[in-house]
Design an enzyme around this catalytic site. Structure first.
Site, PDB file in Angstrom:
ATOM      1  CB  SER A  73      -0.903   0.017   1.235  1.00 26.89           C
ATOM      2  OG  SER A  73      -1.474   1.313   1.385  1.00 26.89           O
ATOM      3  CG  HIS A  88      -3.916  -1.491  -1.705  1.00 30.75           C
ATOM      4  ND1 HIS A  88      -4.999  -2.183  -2.198  1.00 30.75           N
ATOM      5  CD2 HIS A  88      -4.380  -0.758  -0.657  1.00 30.75           C
ATOM      6  CE1 HIS A  88      -6.068  -1.894  -1.464  1.00 30.75           C
ATOM      7  NE2 HIS A  88      -5.718  -1.023  -0.520  1.00 30.75           N
ATOM      8  CG  ASP A  90      -5.087   2.326   0.886  1.00 33.71           C
ATOM      9  OD1 ASP A  90      -4.057   1.877   1.411  1.00 33.71           O
ATOM     10  OD2 ASP A  90      -6.089   1.623   0.649  1.00 33.71           O
ATOM     11  CG  MET A 140      -8.552   7.032   2.374  1.00 35.91           C
ATOM     12  SD  MET A 140      -7.728   6.957   3.981  1.00 35.91           S
ATOM     13  CE  MET A 140      -6.837   5.401   3.797  1.00 35.91           C
ATOM     14  CG  HIS A 145      -9.310   0.303  -0.829  1.00 38.36           C
ATOM     15  ND1 HIS A 145      -8.775   0.087   0.418  1.00 38.36           N
ATOM     16  CD2 HIS A 145     -10.655   0.262  -0.668  1.00 38.36           C
ATOM     17  CE1 HIS A 145      -9.755  -0.091   1.291  1.00 38.36           C
ATOM     18  NE2 HIS A 145     -10.907   0.016   0.648  1.00 38.36           N
ATOM     19  CG  MET A 170     -11.366   3.220   1.726  1.00 37.89           C
ATOM     20  SD  MET A 170      -9.891   3.091   2.712  1.00 37.89           S
ATOM     21  CE  MET A 170      -8.641   3.334   1.443  1.00 37.89           C
ATOM     22  CG  MET A 184     -11.945  -2.657   4.486  1.00 38.73           C
ATOM     23  SD  MET A 184     -10.352  -2.281   3.760  1.00 38.73           S
ATOM     24  CE  MET A 184      -9.580  -1.372   5.098  1.00 38.73           C
ATOM     25  CG  ASP A 191      -6.636  -2.919   2.692  1.00 33.80           C
ATOM     26  OD1 ASP A 191      -7.244  -2.109   1.957  1.00 33.80           O
ATOM     27  OD2 ASP A 191      -5.568  -2.642   3.279  1.00 33.80           O
TER      28      ASP A 191
HETATM   29  C1  DX5 Z   1      -6.675   1.515   5.440  1.00 36.86           C
HETATM   30  C2  DX5 Z   1      -6.166   1.127   4.056  1.00 36.86           C
HETATM   31  C3  DX5 Z   1      -5.152   0.023   4.125  1.00 36.86           C
HETATM   32  C4  DX5 Z   1      -3.914   0.433   4.883  1.00 36.86           C
HETATM   33  C5  DX5 Z   1      -3.019  -0.761   5.061  1.00 36.86           C
HETATM   34  O1  DX5 Z   1      -7.799   2.321   5.283  1.00 36.86           O
HETATM   35  O2  DX5 Z   1      -7.226   0.675   3.253  1.00 36.86           O
HETATM   36  O3  DX5 Z   1      -4.774  -0.354   2.784  1.00 36.86           O
HETATM   37  O4  DX5 Z   1      -3.225   1.427   4.168  1.00 36.86           O
HETATM   38  O5  DX5 Z   1      -1.974  -0.337   5.864  1.00 36.86           O
HETATM   39  P1  DX5 Z   1      -1.333  -1.354   6.939  1.00 36.86           P
HETATM   40  O6  DX5 Z   1      -0.809  -2.505   6.101  1.00 36.86           O
HETATM   41  O7  DX5 Z   1      -0.249  -0.545   7.567  1.00 36.86           O
HETATM   42  O8  DX5 Z   1      -2.428  -1.745   7.863  1.00 36.86           O
HETATM   43 ZN    ZN Z   2      -6.676  -0.247   1.206  1.00 37.86          ZN
END
Ligand code: DX5
Ligand code: ZN
Length: 216
Positions: free
Chosen positions: A6, A31, A33, A35, A64, A66, A135, A173
């Site tokens: 990620s 990955h 992320d 947000m 991903h 969110m 998740m 994840d």
């Molecule tokens: C959280 C993200 C994850 C996170 C994973 O909202 O969707 O992908 O970045 O990070 P670690 O591996 O540090 O939990």
């Molecule tokens: Zn993620």
């Protein structure tokens, strides 16, 4: 088995070299992320980051989302060069419509569920999914602790694949490290998102090799 680092946990001041480093370990998924500050209390990566890394990497860009309005943002990430786009079940009414939007562009479509969402709510859509993202932390931040109850969801999904012949990938994840990854692998996980356990490690290559050894 796939490890998807990620990039949220990477050093954004030198993102290209961070990507090259994990690719030198063998990463071929990244990955991303995304947000929006509404669906989760954090704001991170926009399409401009994806379009800027796209020409620099051959890795699968596993986005991903969110976000509260995936229908608005999916076209942005398709244009930016995403290969996999995953939105949250909790953020949409019309799941099939969102999946179609992604798949008619020839890209892979996934749905993610938060820890509080029952995995059976995915049942009507399993035949149309390329990926399910379970998740194992509350979405919003890297570096959180793994939630054991997510393993039951993985086992149910793996059972559905076995009994119904579905072909979606099972991705996990949040809080993934060599210890939690071992349990996830046994439960049926195929794609392992790892942020802080890789990018936050003192010896990143060693961290990658330890994780890879466990999921082989
Ligand atoms: C959280 C993200 C994850 C996170 C994973 O909202 O969707 O992908 O970045 O990070 P670690 O591996 O540090 O939990
Ligand atoms: Zn993620």
């Amino acid at each position: 088995m796939i490890i998807a680092p990620s990039i949220l946990s990477a050093d954004f001041s030198k993102l290209q070299s961070e990507i090259e480093e994990v690719e030198s370990f063998g990463a071929h998924w990244l990955h991303v992320d995304v947000m929006d500050g509404h669906f989760v209390p954090n704001m991170t990566i926009g399409p401009v980051v994806v379009s800027s890394i796209r020409p620099k990497t051959k890795s699968i860009l596993d986005c991903h989302l969110m976000v509260n309005e995936p229908a608005k943002m999916i076209p942005w990430f398709l244009r930016a060069g995403a290969d996999v786009i995953t939105f949250h079940l909790e953020a949409v009414e019309n799941v099939t419509g969102h999946l179609q939007m992604i798949r008619e562009s020839g890209k892979k479509a996934g749905v993610s569920i938060k820890p509080a969402t029952p995995v059976r709510s995915l049942e009507p859509f399993l035949g149309d999914l390329d990926l399910v993202l379970v998740m194992s932390v509350e979405p919003g931040f890297g570096g959180q602790g793994f939630m054991q109850e997510s393993l039951e969801k993985v086992k149910w999904l793996a059972e559905m694949k076995r009994t119904k012949g579905h072909s979606f990938l099972i991705e996990i994840d949040g809080g993934i490290n060599p210890v939690t990854a071992k349990a996830c692998r046994a439960a049926g996980v195929e794609v392992f998102v790892a942020g802080s356990s890789i990018f936050g490690a003192k010896d990143r290559k060693k961290a990658w090799e330890e994780l890879e050894a466990v999921i082989r």
